[in-house]
Design an enzyme around this catalytic site. Sequence first.
Site, mmCIF file in Angstrom:
data_model
loop_
_atom_site.group_PDB
_atom_site.id
_atom_site.type_symbol
_atom_site.label_atom_id
_atom_site.label_comp_id
_atom_site.label_asym_id
_atom_site.label_seq_id
_atom_site.Cartn_x
_atom_site.Cartn_y
_atom_site.Cartn_z
ATOM 1 N N SER A 76 22.562 4.323 -15.588
ATOM 2 C CA SER A 76 21.334 3.549 -15.807
ATOM 3 C C SER A 76 21.619 2.110 -15.376
ATOM 4 O O SER A 76 22.788 1.721 -15.245
ATOM 5 C CB SER A 76 20.932 3.589 -17.277
ATOM 6 O OG SER A 76 21.899 2.894 -18.053
ATOM 7 N N ASP A 131 20.127 6.171 -12.353
ATOM 8 C CA ASP A 131 19.195 6.849 -13.262
ATOM 9 C C ASP A 131 18.066 5.881 -13.631
ATOM 10 O O ASP A 131 18.329 4.750 -14.058
ATOM 11 C CB ASP A 131 19.991 7.257 -14.521
ATOM 12 C CG ASP A 131 19.205 8.147 -15.453
ATOM 13 O OD1 ASP A 131 18.297 8.868 -14.985
ATOM 14 O OD2 ASP A 131 19.514 8.140 -16.665
ATOM 15 N N GLY A 136 16.749 10.960 -25.883
ATOM 16 C CA GLY A 136 17.287 10.775 -27.231
ATOM 17 C C GLY A 136 17.017 12.011 -28.087
ATOM 18 O O GLY A 136 16.730 13.088 -27.566
ATOM 19 N N THR A 164 22.483 11.364 -24.377
ATOM 20 C CA THR A 164 22.676 11.141 -25.814
ATOM 21 C C THR A 164 23.702 12.098 -26.423
ATOM 22 O O THR A 164 24.491 11.697 -27.280
ATOM 23 C CB THR A 164 21.320 11.277 -26.547
ATOM 24 O OG1 THR A 164 20.390 10.387 -25.912
ATOM 25 C CG2 THR A 164 21.430 10.917 -28.008
#
Length: 287
Positions: free
Chosen positions: A49, A84, A178, A232
């Site tokens: 990310s 990402d 998440g 996550t």
Amino acid sequence: MLVSAKDMLNKAKAGKYAVGQFNINNLEWTKAILLTAQENNSPVILGVSEGAGKYMGGYHAVVGMVKGLIQDLNITVPVALHLDHGSFEGAKKCIEAGFSSIMFDGSHYPIEENIAKTTELVKTCNDLGLSLEAEVGSIGGEEDGVVGAGECADPEECKQIADLGVTMLAAGIGNIHGKYPANWAGLSFETLAAVSEKVGAMPLVLHGGTGIPEDMIKKAISLGVAKINVNTECQLSFAEATRKYIEAGKDLEGKGFDPRKLLAPGFEAIKATVKEKMELFGSVNKA
Ligand code: 13P
């Protein structure tokens, strides 16, 4: 060597399995994922990310670390280094730094603007032999401060974006980044089937891979999902293993405070999580 995700995903779509994208945060994470991919003879996508890229020092640092590990650990399975949820500017920076795959997340723009920006990136990525992922219909939950409502994608808009020549398409189907809330309605297979029919052979991407029940994962793969993103779950297994180590007082025993020992349980936990996902997604022995 880094490769584009194109061949591995086209093969996965045709063979009805999915390649995992595992997000990386540091050297231990990256090493754990690369070694697990090699041990299981599986192709793999390392996701970065913009926030994680910044945390690791910048995109050049990420490219240097990943390429160095591939060389020094003798990793021979196909590895794609993928931005990402990139912004338009972030995508350009990662292309310049040497990433082999890019996601441009234009899902929050009006469709016309998403199309214009994606079109420009399709050209650049094609010229350089990089794979490009586009997104239609936002994925729910929060990622690096961007909160999405988790709307389902419009299959017509998916076709419009797919026709621009992207490599793979992330379509929102009620998935969330998440942990999933207890009252989550589940994936919309109706949307997925409609999108799949519209986009034909194009590999589809399922974000929010953490916590989706196994039967839903398998059904999603049967309906054209060829890339599944997991972040996550690796974070949770890393955190839990580290907590157990500290709660047992092992960081205070002998040389237990040595970061190589302190981070070892988390490293092993990520390896176990990644192996489990590769087996579930069906990518073992598909390198
Ligand atoms: P999770 O954090 O829910 O596994 O989602 C990861 C993801 O989709 C990254 O783009």
